[in-house]
Design a protein around this motif. Sequence first.
Motif, PDB file in Angstrom:
ATOM      1  N   VAL A 278      33.093  43.787  41.812  1.00 50.40           N
ATOM      2  CA  VAL A 278      32.573  44.960  41.104  1.00 50.40           C
ATOM      3  C   VAL A 278      33.469  46.172  41.364  1.00 50.40           C
ATOM      4  CG1 VAL A 278      30.648  46.588  40.931  1.00 50.40           C
ATOM      5  CG2 VAL A 278      30.190  44.132  41.063  1.00 50.40           C
ATOM      6  N   SER A 279      33.868  46.366  42.612  1.00 46.52           N
ATOM      7  CA  SER A 279      34.709  47.525  42.934  1.00 46.52           C
ATOM      8  C   SER A 279      36.046  47.449  42.210  1.00 46.52           C
ATOM      9  CB  SER A 279      34.931  47.616  44.449  1.00 46.52           C
ATOM     10  OG  SER A 279      35.860  46.655  44.920  1.00 46.52           O
ATOM     11  N   GLU A 280      36.642  46.273  42.149  1.00 44.47           N
ATOM     12  CA  GLU A 280      37.943  46.147  41.503  1.00 44.47           C
ATOM     13  C   GLU A 280      37.849  46.423  39.997  1.00 44.47           C
ATOM     14  OE1 GLU A 280      40.787  45.987  42.787  1.00 44.47           O
ATOM     15  OE2 GLU A 280      40.327  45.471  44.859  1.00 44.47           O
ATOM     16  N   ILE A 281      36.775  45.995  39.367  1.00 49.55           N
ATOM     17  CA  ILE A 281      36.595  46.281  37.943  1.00 49.55           C
ATOM     18  C   ILE A 281      36.361  47.774  37.732  1.00 49.55           C
ATOM     19  CG2 ILE A 281      35.144  45.868  35.921  1.00 49.55           C
ATOM     20  CD1 ILE A 281      36.870  43.468  36.673  1.00 49.55           C
ATOM     21  N   MET A 282      35.519  48.376  38.552  1.00 46.55           N
ATOM     22  CA  MET A 282      35.219  49.797  38.396  1.00 46.55           C
ATOM     23  C   MET A 282      36.431  50.675  38.670  1.00 46.55           C
ATOM     24  SD  MET A 282      31.402  50.330  39.998  1.00 46.55           S
ATOM     25  CE  MET A 282      29.940  49.739  39.123  1.00 46.55           C
TER      26      MET A 282
ATOM     27  N   VAL B 115      33.854  56.342  41.411  1.00 51.15           N
ATOM     28  CA  VAL B 115      33.346  54.972  41.485  1.00 51.15           C
ATOM     29  C   VAL B 115      32.312  54.801  42.590  1.00 51.15           C
ATOM     30  CG1 VAL B 115      34.005  52.611  42.128  1.00 51.15           C
ATOM     31  CG2 VAL B 115      35.340  53.866  40.422  1.00 51.15           C
ATOM     32  N   ARG B 116      32.560  55.396  43.730  1.00 46.21           N
ATOM     33  CA  ARG B 116      31.743  55.093  44.920  1.00 46.21           C
ATOM     34  C   ARG B 116      30.239  55.229  44.705  1.00 46.21           C
ATOM     35  NH1 ARG B 116      33.239  56.509  51.129  1.00 46.21           N
ATOM     36  NH2 ARG B 116      31.390  55.558  52.084  1.00 46.21           N
ATOM     37  N   PRO B 117      29.718  56.349  44.192  1.00 51.59           N
ATOM     38  CA  PRO B 117      28.258  56.445  44.041  1.00 51.59           C
ATOM     39  C   PRO B 117      27.694  55.444  43.043  1.00 51.59           C
ATOM     40  CG  PRO B 117      29.350  58.330  43.020  1.00 51.59           C
ATOM     41  CD  PRO B 117      30.381  57.612  43.807  1.00 51.59           C
ATOM     42  N   ILE B 118      28.438  55.173  41.953  1.00 53.56           N
ATOM     43  CA  ILE B 118      27.968  54.195  40.968  1.00 53.56           C
ATOM     44  C   ILE B 118      27.987  52.800  41.572  1.00 53.56           C
ATOM     45  CG2 ILE B 118      28.351  53.225  38.672  1.00 53.56           C
ATOM     46  CD1 ILE B 118      27.471  56.144  38.654  1.00 53.56           C
ATOM     47  N   TRP B 119      29.038  52.482  42.318  1.00 59.77           N
ATOM     48  CA  TRP B 119      29.134  51.164  42.968  1.00 59.77           C
ATOM     49  C   TRP B 119      27.963  50.951  43.921  1.00 59.77           C
ATOM     50  CZ3 TRP B 119      29.434  49.410  47.984  1.00 59.77           C
ATOM     51  CH2 TRP B 119      29.865  48.103  48.170  1.00 59.77           C
ATOM     52  N   GLU B 120      27.638  51.964  44.715  1.00 60.53           N
ATOM     53  CA  GLU B 120      26.539  51.826  45.670  1.00 60.53           C
ATOM     54  C   GLU B 120      25.207  51.608  44.962  1.00 60.53           C
ATOM     55  OE1 GLU B 120      27.130  55.435  47.836  1.00 60.53           O
ATOM     56  OE2 GLU B 120      28.414  54.481  49.356  1.00 60.53           O
TER      57      GLU B 120
ATOM     58  N   TRP C 218      21.734  45.378  41.731  1.00 59.66           N
ATOM     59  CA  TRP C 218      22.144  44.016  41.372  1.00 59.66           C
ATOM     60  C   TRP C 218      23.016  43.451  42.491  1.00 59.66           C
ATOM     61  CZ3 TRP C 218      23.549  47.404  36.859  1.00 59.66           C
ATOM     62  CH2 TRP C 218      22.518  47.477  35.927  1.00 59.66           C
ATOM     63  N   PRO C 219      22.424  42.999  43.585  1.00 58.46           N
ATOM     64  CA  PRO C 219      23.209  42.557  44.740  1.00 58.46           C
ATOM     65  C   PRO C 219      23.939  41.231  44.561  1.00 58.46           C
ATOM     66  CG  PRO C 219      20.861  42.247  45.145  1.00 58.46           C
ATOM     67  CD  PRO C 219      20.973  43.013  43.866  1.00 58.46           C
ATOM     68  N   THR C 220      23.617  40.487  43.510  1.00 56.82           N
ATOM     69  CA  THR C 220      24.280  39.203  43.277  1.00 56.82           C
ATOM     70  C   THR C 220      24.662  39.080  41.803  1.00 56.82           C
ATOM     71  OG1 THR C 220      22.292  37.942  42.670  1.00 56.82           O
ATOM     72  CG2 THR C 220      22.780  38.159  45.034  1.00 56.82           C
ATOM     73  N   PRO C 221      25.602  38.187  41.497  1.00 54.03           N
ATOM     74  CA  PRO C 221      25.933  37.950  40.090  1.00 54.03           C
ATOM     75  C   PRO C 221      24.729  37.504  39.275  1.00 54.03           C
ATOM     76  CG  PRO C 221      27.625  37.018  41.496  1.00 54.03           C
ATOM     77  CD  PRO C 221      26.511  37.449  42.406  1.00 54.03           C
ATOM     78  N   ALA C 222      23.839  36.716  39.857  1.00 52.19           N
ATOM     79  CA  ALA C 222      22.656  36.247  39.128  1.00 52.19           C
ATOM     80  C   ALA C 222      21.743  37.407  38.758  1.00 52.19           C
ATOM     81  CB  ALA C 222      21.899  35.217  39.969  1.00 52.19           C
ATOM     82  N   ASP C 223      21.565  38.344  39.686  1.00 53.39           N
ATOM     83  CA  ASP C 223      20.750  39.522  39.386  1.00 53.39           C
ATOM     84  C   ASP C 223      21.344  40.288  38.209  1.00 53.39           C
ATOM     85  OD1 ASP C 223      18.977  39.129  41.569  1.00 53.39           O
ATOM     86  OD2 ASP C 223      20.428  40.060  42.923  1.00 53.39           O
ATOM     87  N   PHE C 224      22.653  40.438  38.241  1.00 57.82           N
ATOM     88  CA  PHE C 224      23.310  41.222  37.203  1.00 57.82           C
ATOM     89  C   PHE C 224      23.324  40.491  35.868  1.00 57.82           C
ATOM     90  CE2 PHE C 224      27.426  42.835  35.311  1.00 57.82           C
ATOM     91  CZ  PHE C 224      26.897  44.057  34.919  1.00 57.82           C
ATOM     92  N   ALA C 225      23.563  39.194  35.891  1.00 63.06           N
ATOM     93  CA  ALA C 225      23.613  38.416  34.651  1.00 63.06           C
ATOM     94  C   ALA C 225      22.283  38.463  33.917  1.00 63.06           C
ATOM     95  CB  ALA C 225      23.996  36.970  34.960  1.00 63.06           C
TER      96      ALA C 225
END
Length: 315
Positions: A42-46, A55-60, A66-73
């Motif tokens: 996620v950090s590398e894409i952002m 990026v930092r506040p949005i990443w956090e 969405w702590p996992t890919p499944a949550d985000f998907a």
Amino acid sequence: MPLPASPAVPPSVLHATINDWFRDEARDLPWRGECSAWGILVSEIMLQQTPVVRVRPIWEQWLERWPTPADFAAAPAADVLRAWGKLGYPRRALRLHAAAAQIVAEHHGAVPDNYEQLLSLPGVGSYTAAAVAAFAYGRRTTVVDTNIRRVHARLVIGQALPAPALTAAEMSLAADLLPEATEESVLWNASVMELGALICTARSPKCGQCPVFEQCAWIAAGQPEPSYIPKGQPWAGTDRQVRGAVMAVLRAAGAPVHADLMWDAEAASRHDEVATELGKLHALNTHAPQLERALAGLVADGLAQVSEAGYQLPR
């Protein structure tokens, strides 16, 4: 390819000096240290074309939600685009969403741990695949971003800036400079990148603070001027600016926004978040063809949907 560096400065000296500097001076960033492979991806894409401070506040917030890919998907695309906020280039968010779905479908919900599988994910190019393999899984990969290219150009080649576009020679040089030991190679990738971000910057390098000042080929050559002038990306008055303003309207809206409101400055007299963003859009004094082009482009890119009711984020 043979290294153009002076034989008096073996790569091992550069490795030790820059890595020691990194251990002392590296920024404390949340995607370093104890961080999941998903968090690093996620950090590398952002961080593509977006500075750390934004990026930092949005990443956090993203990793908490969405702590996992499944949550985000499983998240609706509209939620994804709202959470992306004003990081810019929102197609990155949709590509990351598609990558998460592929990770769930093909890799049991775990971010792949090798370069080739990472490269197959939507939105993941050669740099991102190498960076995630190195920083998430400790793989020995050649990581080359803009900061690393600039450090190599000055320190080893003696040029003020790298070539306008990445060349095969630069990739070969980076591979030759990479330490043989896997753990040291991961540290080296991070160290050189940080040196370029903090010290060996494009416009105002802090040469007096550089740990390899005395070994720098660019300094030894008298700091020659670059062979070209980098062109910054314009913003004011561009289609990108209009697209961003329209996206802000759609993110603020919980229902379709009628097309007429995009042109109606009187809509800004309302007192709500949508009206605020509409006011910002109208303040650009955008001509009709440009606004139409922006709306059509957002729909074509999957960032918006249009119906008789108006425009809205994809569901």
